[in-house]
Design an enzyme around this catalytic site. Structure first.
Site, PDB file in Angstrom:
ATOM      1  N   THR A 139     -15.150  37.693 -33.518  1.00  0.00           N
ATOM      2  CA  THR A 139     -16.146  36.857 -32.538  1.00  0.00           C
ATOM      3  C   THR A 139     -17.593  36.589 -32.519  1.00  0.00           C
ATOM      4  OG1 THR A 139     -17.405  39.502 -32.148  1.00  0.00           O
ATOM      5  CG2 THR A 139     -15.402  39.392 -30.630  1.00  0.00           C
ATOM      6  N   HIS A 140     -17.787  35.385 -32.408  1.00  0.00           N
ATOM      7  CA  HIS A 140     -18.567  34.520 -32.862  1.00  0.00           C
ATOM      8  C   HIS A 140     -18.765  34.132 -34.171  1.00  0.00           C
ATOM      9  CE1 HIS A 140     -21.635  37.116 -29.816  1.00  0.00           C
ATOM     10  NE2 HIS A 140     -20.903  37.566 -29.892  1.00  0.00           N
ATOM     11  N   LYS A 145      -4.747   3.450 -12.284  1.00  0.00           N
ATOM     12  CA  LYS A 145      -3.036   3.399 -12.686  1.00  0.00           C
ATOM     13  C   LYS A 145      -3.666   3.717 -14.640  1.00  0.00           C
ATOM     14  CE  LYS A 145      -1.242   0.614  -9.295  1.00  0.00           C
ATOM     15  NZ  LYS A 145      -2.339   0.455  -9.120  1.00  0.00           N
ATOM     16  N   ASN A 189       0.837  -1.567  -0.018  1.00  0.00           N
ATOM     17  CA  ASN A 189       0.398   0.428   0.290  1.00  0.00           C
ATOM     18  C   ASN A 189       0.547   1.165  -0.050  1.00  0.00           C
ATOM     19  OD1 ASN A 189      -2.067  -2.410   0.442  1.00  0.00           O
ATOM     20  ND2 ASN A 189      -2.719  -1.171   2.141  1.00  0.00           N
ATOM     21  N   GLN A 194      -6.454  -0.337  -7.338  1.00  0.00           N
ATOM     22  CA  GLN A 194      -5.135  -0.197  -8.414  1.00  0.00           C
ATOM     23  C   GLN A 194      -5.987   0.401  -9.980  1.00  0.00           C
ATOM     24  OE1 GLN A 194      -3.772  -4.742  -8.502  1.00  0.00           O
ATOM     25  NE2 GLN A 194      -5.136  -4.953 -10.207  1.00  0.00           N
ATOM     26  N   LYS A 232      -6.881  16.112 -51.488  1.00  0.00           N
ATOM     27  CA  LYS A 232      -7.500  16.214 -50.277  1.00  0.00           C
ATOM     28  C   LYS A 232      -5.151  16.669 -49.413  1.00  0.00           C
ATOM     29  CE  LYS A 232     -10.546  15.523 -48.327  1.00  0.00           C
ATOM     30  NZ  LYS A 232     -11.140  16.552 -47.465  1.00  0.00           N
ATOM     31  N   SER A 277      -6.103  11.404 -48.726  1.00  0.00           N
ATOM     32  CA  SER A 277      -7.264  10.667 -48.676  1.00  0.00           C
ATOM     33  C   SER A 277      -6.779   9.881 -49.608  1.00  0.00           C
ATOM     34  CB  SER A 277      -8.233  11.750 -49.323  1.00  0.00           C
ATOM     35  OG  SER A 277      -9.498  10.845 -49.858  1.00  0.00           O
ATOM     36  N   TYR A 303      -6.375   2.096   2.534  1.00  0.00           N
ATOM     37  CA  TYR A 303      -6.308   1.908   1.066  1.00  0.00           C
ATOM     38  C   TYR A 303      -7.732   0.496   0.562  1.00  0.00           C
ATOM     39  CZ  TYR A 303      -4.722  -1.482  -2.832  1.00  0.00           C
ATOM     40  OH  TYR A 303      -4.361  -2.024  -3.939  1.00  0.00           O
ATOM     41  N   GLU A 323      -6.884  17.763 -36.043  1.00  0.00           N
ATOM     42  CA  GLU A 323      -8.599  16.888 -35.022  1.00  0.00           C
ATOM     43  C   GLU A 323      -8.197  15.544 -34.426  1.00  0.00           C
ATOM     44  OE1 GLU A 323     -10.766  16.452 -39.659  1.00  0.00           O
ATOM     45  OE2 GLU A 323      -8.883  15.897 -40.137  1.00  0.00           O
TER      46      GLU A 323
HETATM   47  N1  ARG Z   1      -1.081  -3.831  -7.384  1.00  0.00           N
HETATM   48  C1  ARG Z   1      -1.524  -2.929  -6.370  1.00  0.00           C
HETATM   49  C2  ARG Z   1      -2.475  -1.568  -6.007  1.00  0.00           C
HETATM   50  O1  ARG Z   1      -2.370  -1.219  -7.615  1.00  0.00           O
HETATM   51  C3  ARG Z   1      -0.856  -2.686  -5.441  1.00  0.00           C
HETATM   52  C4  ARG Z   1      -1.225  -2.553  -3.929  1.00  0.00           C
HETATM   53  C5  ARG Z   1      -2.484  -3.625  -3.315  1.00  0.00           C
HETATM   54  N2  ARG Z   1      -2.025  -4.436  -1.562  1.00  0.00           N
HETATM   55  C6  ARG Z   1      -3.205  -4.972  -1.042  1.00  0.00           C
HETATM   56  N3  ARG Z   1      -3.506  -4.570  -0.452  1.00  0.00           N
HETATM   57  N4  ARG Z   1      -3.592  -5.708  -1.997  1.00  0.00           N
HETATM   58  O2  ARG Z   1      -3.075  -0.775  -5.902  1.00  0.00           O
END
Ligand code: ARG
Length: 461
Positions: free
Chosen positions: A159-160, A329, A114, A326, A287, A281, A321, A294
């Site tokens: 403007t606009h 990420k 954690n 998780q 083109k 294109s 925690y 874009e």
């Molecule tokens: N892979 C976990 C995460 O990204 C790591 C921490 C996991 N901790 C636990 N008590 N299961 O959060």
């Protein structure tokens, strides 16, 4: 290693993890990008454990050599990543024990995944933030240079999306630069709250070992330790703040790109984009499409999505925690990858825009953009502004009827609505005169744009 199937936490389990659960909970396929920061954190932690007497010098040496070896294996592509080991942390730790034996089993003393994962993400994000700060600065510098080159280029101001008043292209470019200056400030500011060490919070409450949190914080170049252990393992504000910065940055780029798409279209024809930033294109040979602009506009949505995902991820979580975390990420990494790719192409494309000065000037002259100049001229002759507005409105209607510009009307025709106009009225009806007249700080006059470039350059550092 005890318990089922070699799990690092297997001791209290009587049966193996369900195969679907193993796949469901594994994160190593995306959190492996944290490996270098995970190894750095483990080295700092184990060196500290040696200093406070929890590990021996030999043990810490074996751990560090083993971690170096693992880093080489990962970088040369031979590391045996195993989803059954869940995440980057347990992949590295389990492999360390395979490589160096019992010393590897001691690495996790006084630590939890954690505080480990919170440390890793902060270290990783800090490096990314520093790279983005460099990239933002170079883009701002390039925009300032371009603005200086285009300080005299007459350009339509809208403007606009209706022609409003003439500006200079340099002035418009500096407005973009101002947006990026605020973005830079937001990024530098969030870095301060990011750069604090969770390490030592362990699972949630700290640890009974005599750890030295200041030492690991200093080794990892954190500004300070996070005070409260519950907060240290559960806070993901820094990721939300990053995605918030990234969303605003993308919103800015999306606006810039929308302008590029319009300006580069044959109907506007104000700029040429370099061929290397456009695509063709498969069916229409004529083109040249502004795909980079874009795509940037389009990628804005996924960054907003990352921000929404993280805000929603956190809103229901009790301290401390939870495994929900998780899920922080992938959105964070996607936002990071997106903004760094966008900044990369913007650094190449924006400085290479070619302003078609004649077309810009012609576009700036369409739609009676000097009407305000005529009104201000009449005010200087003593006409109250509201009356002048009315007289000029009528003058514009006359010009529309005759399909000519204001400057192409005769003095008699102008005087028919604005009796106080004299021969010098034609001096204020030029585009150059209109922009030069806006000669105050923040105005569009070429000399003001040049002065603004100097100020912008001075605040780059
Ligand atoms: N892979 C976990 C995460 O990204 C790591 C921490 C996991 N901790 C636990 N008590 N299961 O959060």
């Amino acid at each position: 290693m005890s318990g089922e199937k070699g799990k690092l936490w297997g001791g209290r389990f009587a049966e193996g993890t369900d195969a679907l659960v193993e796949a469901f909970s594994a994160s190593e396929h995306y959190d492996r990008r944290l490996y270098a920061h995970d190894i750095r954190g483990s080295k700092a932690h184990s060196a500290m454990l040696a200093k406070v007497g929890v590990l021996s010098a030999d043990e810490v040496e074996a751990i560090h050599l083993g971690l170096d070896d693992i880093q080489r294996d990962i970088e040369s592509g031979v590391f045996p990543w195993d989803p059954a080991r869940e995440d980057v942390h347990m992949n590295i730790e389990a492999r360390l024990t395979e490589k160096v034996g019992d010393a590897g089993k001691k690495l996790h003393t006084g630590r939890s995944r954690n505080d480990q994962v919170a440390t890793d993400i902060r270290l990783y994000l800090r490096d990314q933030v520093d790279a983005l700060l460099v990239s933002l600065k170079s883009l701002r510098a390039a925009l300032i240079d371009l603005a200086e080159r285009e300080a005299d280029t007459i350009f339509p101001g809208y403007t606009h999306l209706q022609p409003a008043q003439p500006v200079t292209a340099g002035h418009h470019l500096l407005a973009w630069e101002a947006m990026l200056t605020r973005d830079t400030g937001r990024l530098a500011d969030l870095r301060k709250r990011l750069n604090l060490s969770p390490l030592g919070a362990a699972a949630l409450s700290g640890t009974s070992y005599p750890i030295d949190r200041e030492m690991t914080a200093a080794t990892l170049e954190f500004e300070a330790v996070i005070d409260n252990s519950l907060d240290a393992v559960s806070d993901r504000d820094f990721a939300i703040e990053f995605c918030s910065f990234a969303s605003i940055l993308m919103m800015h780029f999306s606006r810039v790109c929308e302008e590029l798409v319009m300006w580069a279209s044959p109907q506007f024809g104000l700029i040429a984009l370099p061929d290397r930033y456009c695509t063709g294109s498969s069916i229409m040979p004529q083109k040249k499409n502004p795909d980079v602009a874009e795509l940037t506009r389009g990628k804005t949505g996924r960054v907003y999505g990352a921000l929404t995902a993280l805000l929603t991820l956190m809103k229901g979580q009790p301290l401390a925690y939870n495994r929900d975390n998780q899920e922080d990420k992938e959105p964070l990494f996607d936002a990071l990858d997106t903004v760094s790719a966008v900044l990369g192409v913007m650094n190449g494309m924006l400085p290479a825009i070619v302003f078609r000065a004649d077309a810009c000037r012609a576009a700036a002259g369409k739609g009676y953009p000097t009407a305000t100049e005529l009104a201000d001229y009449l005010v200087r002759k003593g006409v109250p502004f509201r009356d002048a507005h009315e007289m000029v409105g009528k003058t514009v209607a006359l010009a529309v009827e005759k399909d000519v510009d204001l400057a192409e009307l005769s003095l008699d025709e102008i005087q028919s609505n604005a009796p106080l106009a004299e021969a010098d009225v034609f001096d204020v009806l030029t585009l150059e005169g209109a922009v030069a007249a806006r000669d105050h700080i923040g105005g569009t006059a070429p000399n003001q744009v040049r002065a603004a470039c100097e100020r912008a350059r001075a605040r780059l550092d």
